[in-house]
Design an enzyme around this catalytic site. Structure first.
Site, PDB file in Angstrom:
ATOM      1  N   CYS A  74      -2.444   4.541   4.320  1.00  0.00           N
ATOM      2  CA  CYS A  74      -2.920   3.215   3.668  1.00  0.00           C
ATOM      3  C   CYS A  74      -4.394   3.640   3.251  1.00  0.00           C
ATOM      4  O   CYS A  74      -5.323   3.867   4.095  1.00  0.00           O
ATOM      5  CB  CYS A  74      -3.039   2.152   4.488  1.00  0.00           C
ATOM      6  SG  CYS A  74      -3.715   0.359   3.957  1.00  0.00           S
ATOM      7  N   HIS A  89       1.858   2.270  -1.400  1.00  0.00           N
ATOM      8  CA  HIS A  89       3.101   1.543  -1.749  1.00  0.00           C
ATOM      9  C   HIS A  89       3.701   2.245  -3.224  1.00  0.00           C
ATOM     10  O   HIS A  89       4.923   2.127  -3.531  1.00  0.00           O
ATOM     11  CB  HIS A  89       3.056   0.009  -2.180  1.00  0.00           C
ATOM     12  CG  HIS A  89       3.040  -0.545  -0.764  1.00  0.00           C
ATOM     13  ND1 HIS A  89       1.955  -0.491   0.103  1.00  0.00           N
ATOM     14  CD2 HIS A  89       3.768  -1.862  -0.257  1.00  0.00           C
ATOM     15  CE1 HIS A  89       2.252  -1.293   1.387  1.00  0.00           C
ATOM     16  NE2 HIS A  89       3.271  -2.016   1.079  1.00  0.00           N
ATOM     17  N   ASP A 104       0.623   1.736   8.240  1.00  0.00           N
ATOM     18  CA  ASP A 104       0.290   1.086   7.059  1.00  0.00           C
ATOM     19  C   ASP A 104       0.465  -0.491   7.295  1.00  0.00           C
ATOM     20  O   ASP A 104       0.885  -1.022   8.202  1.00  0.00           O
ATOM     21  CB  ASP A 104       1.454   1.454   5.953  1.00  0.00           C
ATOM     22  CG  ASP A 104       0.825   0.870   4.585  1.00  0.00           C
ATOM     23  OD1 ASP A 104      -0.159   0.756   4.086  1.00  0.00           O
ATOM     24  OD2 ASP A 104       1.890   0.688   3.642  1.00  0.00           O
ATOM     25  N   SER A 105       0.059  -1.121   5.954  1.00  0.00           N
ATOM     26  CA  SER A 105       0.232  -2.621   6.334  1.00  0.00           C
ATOM     27  C   SER A 105       1.755  -2.788   6.008  1.00  0.00           C
ATOM     28  O   SER A 105       2.011  -4.183   6.459  1.00  0.00           O
ATOM     29  CB  SER A 105      -0.619  -3.225   5.088  1.00  0.00           C
ATOM     30  OG  SER A 105      -0.187  -2.666   3.853  1.00  0.00           O
TER      31      SER A 105
HETATM   32  N1  DGL Z   1      -0.366   0.554   1.374  1.00  0.00           N
HETATM   33  C1  DGL Z   1      -1.783   0.118   1.335  1.00  0.00           C
HETATM   34  C2  DGL Z   1      -2.709   1.091   0.483  1.00  0.00           C
HETATM   35  O1  DGL Z   1      -2.498   2.349   0.432  1.00  0.00           O
HETATM   36  C3  DGL Z   1      -2.050  -1.249   0.862  1.00  0.00           C
HETATM   37  C4  DGL Z   1      -1.270  -2.226   0.410  1.00  0.00           C
HETATM   38  C5  DGL Z   1      -1.712  -3.766   0.737  1.00  0.00           C
HETATM   39  O2  DGL Z   1      -1.317  -4.148   1.926  1.00  0.00           O
HETATM   40  O3  DGL Z   1      -2.438  -4.520  -0.043  1.00  0.00           O
HETATM   41  O4  DGL Z   1      -3.675   0.552   0.107  1.00  0.00           O
END
Ligand code: DGL
Length: 269
Positions: free
Chosen positions: A79, A191, A15-16
């Site tokens: 993500c 998130h 993930d980010s």
């Molecule tokens: N957790 C990520 C998602 O599911 C992205 C959050 C982000 O870095 O903007 O899209």
């Protein structure tokens, strides 16, 4: 024939940032014998404000790192944003199975009684062709309120889902949904499951929340079985955590979110 060496290799979970831990939690629950490498690209968070070209570039580098340094047997893109913009390119380049995170619009559209559902995600996911296709294909005759939520992931990155900033952002994005007649709210950013308590307080008990964590774990299990690469070890698997950002901050926030002692290592890709 079963390749036991391959079976013992870890699964990469990407993930980010710390959001992907909401998916890792479900993976560990369903697949306790697997080893995992969790990778957070916190140097580049938020992904929701990046272009497709940038995202594909980050993901190529990270997947190369996970392949070369950890020999992952499979990759879970925990993500939504990375899945929407880079999964096709990754599947073309790498031969191991890659599981994506797709917004749970299909189950929400099947379950709705009011005929209105809502989805919240990053700005990039919200305007992606992938989400448009999901709505076209699975939400016929259902009204979909599609909201991109700039900065919302940051409350989770900071480990403060109930900070005044987080609550006021949630109120801004959720008030129109609360008053829309929607009965399902899809959390299309990994998130957001860490904001569930705060979201519920605002939208009330009439709106049910749906995320993709459990479905991703089931899909991963299915691919491990069909590929005959399930880890057969008797002990509980190990998980190692890596971040391109600040490992002290990652460890502190991740430990709080998962209620586990986590120590991350910094990595440069
Ligand atoms: N957790 C990520 C998602 O599911 C992205 C959050 C982000 O870095 O903007 O899209």
């Amino acid at each position: 024939m079963q390749d036991t060496n391959k079976n013992n290799l870890p699964i990469g979970v990407f993930d980010s940032g710390v959001g992907g831990l909401s998916v890792l939690r479900e993976l560990k629950r369903l697949l306790p014998r697997e080893n995992f490498i969790f990778f957070g690209d916190q140097l580049n968070v938020p992904y929701g404000e990046k272009s497709k070209q940038q995202l594909v570039g980050f993901l190529y580098k990270i997947t190369d790192y996970l392949t070369k340094n950890h020999k992952v047997k499979m990759l879970v893109l925990a993500c939504n944003t990375a899945t929407c913009y880079a999964i096709d390119e990754l599947r073309e380049k790498y031969s191991f199975p890659i599981v994506g995170t797709v917004p749970a619009l299909k189950p929400a559209a099947l379950k709705t009684k009011t005929g209105t559902i809502a989805v919240i995600s990053t700005p990039a996911t919200s305007r992606s062709p992938v989400i448009k296709k999901l709505i076209e294909n699975y939400c016929k005759g259902v009204k979909v309120i599609n909201t991109g939520c700039k900065n919302l992931e940051n409350a989770v990155e900071e480990g403060e889902p109930d900070s005044p900033v987080a609550i006021s952002l949630l109120e801004k994005y959720l008030s129109p949904i609360k008053n829309s007649g929607a009965d399902y709210l899809v959390l299309a950013c990994t998130h957001y499951p860490f904001l569930k308590r705060e979201i519920k307080k605002i939208v009330g008990p009439r709106i049910k929340l749906l995320d993709s964590g459990k479905a991703i774990a089931r899909r991963t299990d299915f691919l491990l079985k069909t590929g005959n690469i399930k880890n057969k070890q008797k002990k509980v698997g190990e998980t190692y955590y890596f971040t391109t950002g600040d490992p002290t901050k990652f460890s502190k926030v991740a430990s709080k979110l998962l209620k586990l002692k986590i120590e991350a290592e910094k990595v440069k890709v």
